[in-house]
Scaffold this active site. Structure first.
Site, mmCIF file in Angstrom:
data_model
loop_
_atom_site.group_PDB
_atom_site.id
_atom_site.type_symbol
_atom_site.label_atom_id
_atom_site.label_comp_id
_atom_site.label_asym_id
_atom_site.label_seq_id
_atom_site.Cartn_x
_atom_site.Cartn_y
_atom_site.Cartn_z
ATOM 1 N N HIS A 166 0.850 -1.208 0.000
ATOM 2 C CA HIS A 166 0.000 0.000 0.000
ATOM 3 C C HIS A 166 0.886 1.260 0.000
ATOM 4 O O HIS A 166 0.909 2.029 0.975
ATOM 5 C CB HIS A 166 -0.889 -0.035 1.248
ATOM 6 C CG HIS A 166 -2.087 0.859 1.185
ATOM 7 N ND1 HIS A 166 -2.009 2.200 0.911
ATOM 8 C CD2 HIS A 166 -3.407 0.590 1.356
ATOM 9 C CE1 HIS A 166 -3.228 2.717 0.945
ATOM 10 N NE2 HIS A 166 -4.086 1.761 1.205
ATOM 11 N N GLU A 222 -0.536 1.052 -5.587
ATOM 12 C CA GLU A 222 -0.425 -0.103 -4.688
ATOM 13 C C GLU A 222 -0.441 -1.426 -5.459
ATOM 14 O O GLU A 222 -1.501 -1.981 -5.720
ATOM 15 C CB GLU A 222 -1.611 -0.069 -3.700
ATOM 16 C CG GLU A 222 -1.860 1.292 -3.074
ATOM 17 C CD GLU A 222 -3.265 1.420 -2.453
ATOM 18 O OE1 GLU A 222 -3.883 0.400 -2.092
ATOM 19 O OE2 GLU A 222 -3.748 2.553 -2.345
HETATM 20 C C1 BG6 Z 1 -7.014 1.831 -0.431
HETATM 21 C C2 BG6 Z 1 -8.454 1.526 -0.742
HETATM 22 O O1 BG6 Z 1 -6.191 0.801 -0.850
HETATM 23 O O2 BG6 Z 1 -6.864 2.008 0.984
HETATM 24 C C3 BG6 Z 1 -9.346 2.621 -0.200
HETATM 25 O O3 BG6 Z 1 -8.622 1.378 -2.143
HETATM 26 C C4 BG6 Z 1 -9.092 2.846 1.283
HETATM 27 O O4 BG6 Z 1 -10.706 2.296 -0.442
HETATM 28 C C5 BG6 Z 1 -7.601 3.089 1.481
HETATM 29 O O5 BG6 Z 1 -9.863 3.935 1.732
HETATM 30 C C6 BG6 Z 1 -7.174 3.352 2.928
HETATM 31 O O6 BG6 Z 1 -7.563 2.342 3.777
HETATM 32 P P1 BG6 Z 1 -7.306 2.469 5.331
HETATM 33 O O7 BG6 Z 1 -7.883 1.245 5.946
HETATM 34 O O8 BG6 Z 1 -5.813 2.554 5.512
HETATM 35 O O9 BG6 Z 1 -7.982 3.743 5.773
#
Ligand code: BG6
Length: 301
Positions: free
Chosen positions: A162, A267
């Site tokens: 991510h 990501e």
């Molecule tokens: C991304 C998703 O990978 O992560 C989004 O596509 C999401 O939908 C984002 O909002 C962040 O997620 P988190 O759980 O770290 O707030």
């Protein structure tokens, strides 16, 4: 010293260039900073929790064994929180494996995951080992994940890096080589083919690009100059995300509130479908980030 370990983190310094460094928090094995010749390439929220109380908002959190919130009741990952448990478990530092290029490894198994959390995945009946290898090169950062099913039951999982990139102004950025990719737009709940020759950012963006040939490199281009190349090994999908104004306002750990102007998540992962891993089998995937180079348009691979 090329590798320094403290109680909470590991810092790698390039042996030939002290201004090229990477910091990895043991919590989540989250890369929180990658400085390439003094330039910070990753975005980290000023309000990110680095004390293990919450997944890190920024850097490179690791997503396993489910991406997002699993909506299929019959999937053993159904009860797990959004993005699984790898990003909120403290990984074991396994040490340095090579000097040139400089590589270190981290490991995660069920024993490192919070017991209550782990039970949410098929009552804790699976057994696995994750080995994350991080390589700091002259102008690149490679993260390789190996997943091994060490138990007697097959399981299925998603994997995703991510990655939050640091950008001076998101409206000056375009990303190429996603043209014609199948894409699920999470904001409207629709699947279509990406037709834009380059994608750009002027509002909230949350798309899962699927099944893209791994020979394709995604390039972040800032005002005509390549600022980042994103390459993949065995990772067919890529999520592109920017929360923009409203979403970032709703995230307590997102600071400054205008930070959405300075970040972009690209990501690489295996998320459109779950990967089945039989008992005793191994699977691996990697992300390679590198700076500079020419614009490369790859249409028909
Ligand atoms: C991304 C998703 O990978 O992560 C989004 O596509 C999401 O939908 C984002 O909002 C962040 O997620 P988190 O759980 O770290 O707030």
């Amino acid at each position: 010293m090329p590798v320094e370990e403290t109680e909470t983190e590991v810092i790698l310094t390039h042996p030939k260039d002290a201004s090229t460094k990477v910091s990895i928090l043991k919590y989540g094995a989250t890369i929180t900073s990658w400085k390439n010749q003094g330039d910070e390439k990753l975005w980290l929220s000023k309000a990110a929790k680095l004390d293990g109380s919450k997944p890190v908002r920024g850097g490179v959190p690791l997503v396993f064994p489910c991406f997002g919130k699993c909506k299929d009741e019959s999937n053993p990952a159904y009860k797990l929180p959004q993005h699984g448990f790898a990003r909120n478990s403290t990984w074991e530092f396994l040490g340095q494996t090579t000097e040139d290029p400089l590589t270190v490894q981290f490991g995660l198994g069920p024993e490192q995951v919070d017991e209550e959390l782990y039970k949410l995945w098929n009552d804790g009946l699976y057994d696995f080992t994750l080995i994350l290898s991080i390589t700091l090169g002259d102008n690149y950062l490679k993260t390789n994940i190996e997943v091994e099913n060490t138990g007697d039951k097959d399981f299925k999982f998603n994997w995703l890096f991510h990655t939050y990139f640091n950008v001076p102004d998101i409206t000056d950025i375009i990303v190429n080589n996603l043209t014609d990719a199948k894409c699920y737009d999470q904001l409207i709940g629709e699947t279509y083919e990406e037709k834009a020759p380059m994608i750009s950012f002027t509002e909230e963006f949350d798309r899962i690009y699927q099944g893209i040939d791994t020979q394709k490199t995604f390039q972040m281009i800032e005002l005509g100059k390549v600022v980042m190349n994103v390459q993949r090994e065995n990772l067919p999908d890529t999520v592109v995300w920017n929360p923009w104004i409203k979403k970032s306002e709703g995230m307590a750990d997102f600071e400054p509130k205008k930070g959405y102007m300075n970040m972009l998540c690209i990501e690489p992962g295996h998320v459109a479908e779950f990967k089945n891993l039989k008992s005793g089998e191994k699977w691996s995937g990697a992300q390679i980030l590198s700076t500079g180079g020419e614009i490369k348009v790859q249409t028909n691979i």
